[in-house]
Design a protein around this motif. Structure first.
Motif, PDB file in Angstrom:
ATOM      1  N   LYS A 165      -8.996 -12.757   7.503  1.00 28.06           N
ATOM      2  CA  LYS A 165      -7.831 -12.254   8.239  1.00 28.06           C
ATOM      3  C   LYS A 165      -7.097 -11.199   7.419  1.00 28.06           C
ATOM      4  O   LYS A 165      -6.625 -10.185   7.953  1.00 28.06           O
ATOM      5  CB  LYS A 165      -6.888 -13.421   8.565  1.00 28.06           C
ATOM      6  N   ILE A 166      -7.011 -11.425   6.102  1.00 20.98           N
ATOM      7  CA  ILE A 166      -6.394 -10.429   5.220  1.00 20.98           C
ATOM      8  C   ILE A 166      -7.151  -9.102   5.307  1.00 20.98           C
ATOM      9  O   ILE A 166      -6.547  -8.027   5.388  1.00 20.98           O
ATOM     10  CB  ILE A 166      -6.356 -10.950   3.766  1.00 20.98           C
ATOM     11  N   CYS A 167      -8.489  -9.169   5.298  1.00 21.66           N
ATOM     12  CA  CYS A 167      -9.302  -7.948   5.411  1.00 21.66           C
ATOM     13  C   CYS A 167      -9.050  -7.249   6.742  1.00 21.66           C
ATOM     14  O   CYS A 167      -8.975  -6.011   6.798  1.00 21.66           O
ATOM     15  CB  CYS A 167     -10.783  -8.292   5.264  1.00 21.66           C
ATOM     16  N   GLU A 168      -8.915  -8.025   7.807  1.00 24.61           N
ATOM     17  CA  GLU A 168      -8.638  -7.442   9.129  1.00 24.61           C
ATOM     18  C   GLU A 168      -7.293  -6.726   9.124  1.00 24.61           C
ATOM     19  O   GLU A 168      -7.160  -5.607   9.652  1.00 24.61           O
ATOM     20  CB  GLU A 168      -8.649  -8.545  10.184  1.00 24.61           C
ATOM     21  N   LEU A 169      -6.279  -7.350   8.512  1.00 20.07           N
ATOM     22  CA  LEU A 169      -4.957  -6.727   8.440  1.00 20.07           C
ATOM     23  C   LEU A 169      -4.969  -5.482   7.557  1.00 20.07           C
ATOM     24  O   LEU A 169      -4.289  -4.489   7.851  1.00 20.07           O
ATOM     25  CB  LEU A 169      -3.942  -7.735   7.903  1.00 20.07           C
ATOM     26  N   LEU A 170      -5.740  -5.516   6.476  1.00 20.57           N
ATOM     27  CA  LEU A 170      -5.853  -4.341   5.617  1.00 20.57           C
ATOM     28  C   LEU A 170      -6.465  -3.167   6.376  1.00 20.57           C
ATOM     29  O   LEU A 170      -6.053  -2.009   6.207  1.00 20.57           O
ATOM     30  CB  LEU A 170      -6.691  -4.661   4.377  1.00 20.57           C
ATOM     31  N   LYS A 171      -7.452  -3.455   7.215  1.00 23.57           N
ATOM     32  CA  LYS A 171      -8.063  -2.398   8.026  1.00 23.57           C
ATOM     33  C   LYS A 171      -7.042  -1.802   8.985  1.00 23.57           C
ATOM     34  O   LYS A 171      -6.976  -0.576   9.161  1.00 23.57           O
ATOM     35  CB  LYS A 171      -9.257  -2.958   8.792  1.00 23.57           C
ATOM     36  N   GLN A 172      -6.231  -2.662   9.621  1.00 28.25           N
ATOM     37  CA  GLN A 172      -5.189  -2.180  10.537  1.00 28.25           C
ATOM     38  C   GLN A 172      -4.171  -1.323   9.791  1.00 28.25           C
ATOM     39  O   GLN A 172      -3.740  -0.266  10.259  1.00 28.25           O
ATOM     40  CB  GLN A 172      -4.489  -3.357  11.206  1.00 28.25           C
ATOM     41  N   ARG A 173      -3.785  -1.768   8.596  1.00 31.25           N
ATOM     42  CA  ARG A 173      -2.814  -1.029   7.793  1.00 31.25           C
ATOM     43  C   ARG A 173      -3.359   0.340   7.397  1.00 31.25           C
ATOM     44  O   ARG A 173      -2.652   1.346   7.438  1.00 31.25           O
ATOM     45  CB  ARG A 173      -2.464  -1.841   6.538  1.00 31.25           C
ATOM     46  N   LYS A 174      -4.629   0.365   7.011  1.00 32.56           N
ATOM     47  CA  LYS A 174      -5.262   1.622   6.611  1.00 32.56           C
ATOM     48  C   LYS A 174      -5.305   2.613   7.770  1.00 32.56           C
ATOM     49  O   LYS A 174      -5.011   3.800   7.607  1.00 32.56           O
ATOM     50  CB  LYS A 174      -6.676   1.335   6.108  1.00 32.56           C
ATOM     51  N   ALA A 175      -5.652   2.128   8.961  1.00 33.59           N
ATOM     52  CA  ALA A 175      -5.725   3.006  10.136  1.00 33.59           C
ATOM     53  C   ALA A 175      -4.344   3.524  10.512  1.00 33.59           C
ATOM     54  O   ALA A 175      -4.173   4.704  10.834  1.00 33.59           O
ATOM     55  CB  ALA A 175      -6.362   2.254  11.303  1.00 33.59           C
ATOM     56  N   LEU A 176      -3.341   2.660  10.454  1.00 31.56           N
ATOM     57  CA  LEU A 176      -1.988   3.049  10.847  1.00 31.56           C
ATOM     58  C   LEU A 176      -1.386   4.046   9.865  1.00 31.56           C
ATOM     59  O   LEU A 176      -0.664   4.965  10.242  1.00 31.56           O
ATOM     60  CB  LEU A 176      -1.096   1.804  10.941  1.00 31.56           C
ATOM     61  N   SER A 177      -1.698   3.899   8.581  1.00 32.65           N
ATOM     62  CA  SER A 177      -1.133   4.784   7.563  1.00 32.65           C
ATOM     63  C   SER A 177      -1.803   6.148   7.517  1.00 32.65           C
ATOM     64  O   SER A 177      -1.283   7.073   6.895  1.00 32.65           O
ATOM     65  CB  SER A 177      -1.236   4.129   6.180  1.00 32.65           C
ATOM     66  N   GLU A 178      -2.971   6.274   8.149  1.00 35.48           N
ATOM     67  CA  GLU A 178      -3.713   7.545   8.192  1.00 35.48           C
ATOM     68  C   GLU A 178      -3.935   8.110   6.792  1.00 35.48           C
ATOM     69  O   GLU A 178      -3.763   9.304   6.543  1.00 35.48           O
ATOM     70  CB  GLU A 178      -2.989   8.561   9.079  1.00 35.48           C
ATOM     71  N   GLY A 179      -4.304   7.230   5.856  1.00 35.23           N
ATOM     72  CA  GLY A 179      -4.671   7.679   4.521  1.00 35.23           C
ATOM     73  C   GLY A 179      -3.525   7.877   3.562  1.00 35.23           C
ATOM     74  O   GLY A 179      -3.729   8.300   2.426  1.00 35.23           O
ATOM     75  N   ASN A 180      -2.286   7.592   3.985  1.00 36.40           N
ATOM     76  CA  ASN A 180      -1.131   7.749   3.101  1.00 36.40           C
ATOM     77  C   ASN A 180      -0.277   6.487   3.160  1.00 36.40           C
ATOM     78  O   ASN A 180       0.783   6.468   3.785  1.00 36.40           O
ATOM     79  CB  ASN A 180      -0.313   8.978   3.499  1.00 36.40           C
ATOM     80  N   PRO A 181      -0.728   5.391   2.526  1.00 33.28           N
ATOM     81  CA  PRO A 181      -0.047   4.103   2.690  1.00 33.28           C
ATOM     82  C   PRO A 181       1.312   4.013   2.043  1.00 33.28           C
ATOM     83  O   PRO A 181       2.158   3.228   2.474  1.00 33.28           O
ATOM     84  CB  PRO A 181      -1.025   3.113   2.032  1.00 33.28           C
ATOM     85  N   GLY A 182       1.573   4.798   0.996  1.00 32.05           N
ATOM     86  CA  GLY A 182       2.860   4.699   0.328  1.00 32.05           C
ATOM     87  C   GLY A 182       3.051   3.344  -0.329  1.00 32.05           C
ATOM     88  O   GLY A 182       2.087   2.624  -0.606  1.00 32.05           O
ATOM     89  N   HIS A 183       4.320   2.992  -0.549  1.00 37.37           N
ATOM     90  CA  HIS A 183       4.652   1.735  -1.229  1.00 37.37           C
ATOM     91  C   HIS A 183       5.960   1.219  -0.649  1.00 37.37           C
ATOM     92  O   HIS A 183       6.919   1.976  -0.515  1.00 37.37           O
ATOM     93  CB  HIS A 183       4.796   1.978  -2.734  1.00 37.37           C
ATOM     94  N   PRO A 184       6.028  -0.073  -0.282  1.00 29.88           N
ATOM     95  CA  PRO A 184       7.279  -0.604   0.281  1.00 29.88           C
ATOM     96  C   PRO A 184       8.458  -0.416  -0.666  1.00 29.88           C
ATOM     97  O   PRO A 184       8.298  -0.427  -1.888  1.00 29.88           O
ATOM     98  CB  PRO A 184       6.972  -2.104   0.477  1.00 29.88           C
ATOM     99  N   LEU A 185       9.645  -0.260  -0.080  1.00 26.71           N
ATOM    100  CA  LEU A 185      10.850  -0.085  -0.873  1.00 26.71           C
ATOM    101  C   LEU A 185      11.116  -1.324  -1.723  1.00 26.71           C
ATOM    102  O   LEU A 185      10.725  -2.439  -1.371  1.00 26.71           O
ATOM    103  CB  LEU A 185      12.052   0.177   0.045  1.00 26.71           C
ATOM    104  N   GLN A 186      11.811  -1.116  -2.838  1.00 24.15           N
ATOM    105  CA  GLN A 186      12.123  -2.211  -3.759  1.00 24.15           C
ATOM    106  C   GLN A 186      12.845  -3.355  -3.049  1.00 24.15           C
ATOM    107  O   GLN A 186      12.551  -4.538  -3.275  1.00 24.15           O
ATOM    108  CB  GLN A 186      12.981  -1.692  -4.909  1.00 24.15           C
ATOM    109  N   ALA A 187      13.791  -3.004  -2.166  1.00 24.75           N
ATOM    110  CA  ALA A 187      14.554  -4.034  -1.453  1.00 24.75           C
ATOM    111  C   ALA A 187      13.636  -4.890  -0.584  1.00 24.75           C
ATOM    112  O   ALA A 187      13.809  -6.114  -0.500  1.00 24.75           O
ATOM    113  CB  ALA A 187      15.640  -3.382  -0.608  1.00 24.75           C
ATOM    114  N   LEU A 188      12.659  -4.260   0.060  1.00 23.15           N
ATOM    115  CA  LEU A 188      11.718  -5.015   0.893  1.00 23.15           C
ATOM    116  C   LEU A 188      10.850  -5.934   0.046  1.00 23.15           C
ATOM    117  O   LEU A 188      10.619  -7.099   0.406  1.00 23.15           O
ATOM    118  CB  LEU A 188      10.830  -4.053   1.687  1.00 23.15           C
ATOM    119  N   VAL A 189      10.356  -5.418  -1.081  1.00 22.85           N
ATOM    120  CA  VAL A 189       9.511  -6.225  -1.959  1.00 22.85           C
ATOM    121  C   VAL A 189      10.288  -7.438  -2.467  1.00 22.85           C
ATOM    122  O   VAL A 189       9.776  -8.563  -2.483  1.00 22.85           O
ATOM    123  CB  VAL A 189       8.985  -5.382  -3.138  1.00 22.85           C
ATOM    124  N   ASN A 190      11.539  -7.223  -2.857  1.00 27.47           N
ATOM    125  CA  ASN A 190      12.371  -8.337  -3.326  1.00 27.47           C
ATOM    126  C   ASN A 190      12.595  -9.369  -2.222  1.00 27.47           C
ATOM    127  O   ASN A 190      12.549 -10.579  -2.468  1.00 27.47           O
ATOM    128  CB  ASN A 190      13.714  -7.818  -3.840  1.00 27.47           C
TER     129      ASN A 190
END
Length: 201
Positions: free
Chosen positions: A24-49
């Motif tokens: 399921k993690i692999c499936e979600l990673l594929k969805q994330r990759k497609a949605l980001s169109e090759g530029n995934p970035g990094h979540p904001l510090q506040a979100l990570v916390n």
């Protein structure tokens, strides 16, 4: 036969009960990759916390996970050029924002090509190490087919850089219609581009 650099990873301990979750993690990673169109970035510090507290993780652990997601290209199998044929003269150049780019030669191999990109700019000898630009260059090739370009060995000094790019499949011996697209970055983040793309055609 294509030859790749790298090593074969050995199987380790694995709890088979985790398999449905891991898939399921692999499936979600594929969805994330497609949605980001090759530029995934990094979540904001506040979100990570927030997520670290909500799901019981250390923030730095989550940072390392998201940083890895943006480095997929680093794990792509690298082609090792073999069967050297000869040096192919190119002699293409362009200037942009005080940067002078040139591709003088391409080394032709049976299974790949090695494009030698040079960049020259004016830089004071007085700059200390921390003040020197941390340029990173990306090469793409336009033609009748898709070419994979991977940065290889390189070297630099004051106001000058030389970078080898391994290109597969090999470029044709006749480079008519082949264009070289160069993008400079300040560091390694795709959003930190230095000026527009340069075309050496």
């Amino acid at each position: 036969m294509m030859e790749f650099e790298g090593f074969e990873r050995q199987d380790m301990y694995y709890d088979e009960r985790l398999q449905p979750i891991d898939e399921k993690i692999c499936e979600l990673l594929k969805q994330r990759k497609a949605l980001s169109e090759g530029n995934p970035g990094h979540p904001l510090q506040a979100l990570v916390n927030e997520w670290a507290e909500k799901y019981g993780f250390y923030p730095e652990h989550l940072h390392s996970v998201f940083s890895t997601l943006g480095a997929e290209e680093l794990h792509k199998p690298r082609i090792k050029p073999n069967g050297f044929r000869y040096q192919l003269p190119v002699m293409k150049s362009a200037e942009q924002d005080k940067f002078f780019y040139s591709i003088v030669t391409v080394r032709q191999y049976d299974n790949a090509s090695v494009v030698v990109l040079s960049a020259d700019w004016e830089e004071s000898e007085d700059l200390n190490y921390k003040e020197r630009p941390n340029w990173h260059f990306k090469l793409e090739i336009g033609g009748n087919q898709h070419y994979d370009c991977r940065a290889g060995s390189g070297a630099g000094t004051t106001g000058k850089m030389s970078q080898n790019f391994v290109v597969s499949p090999p470029l044709p011996d006749d480079l008519s219609g082949i264009e070289f697209y160069i993008q400079a970055y300040d560091g390694y983040e795709p959003q930190n581009s230095v000026g527009p793309e340069v075309v050496l055609g």
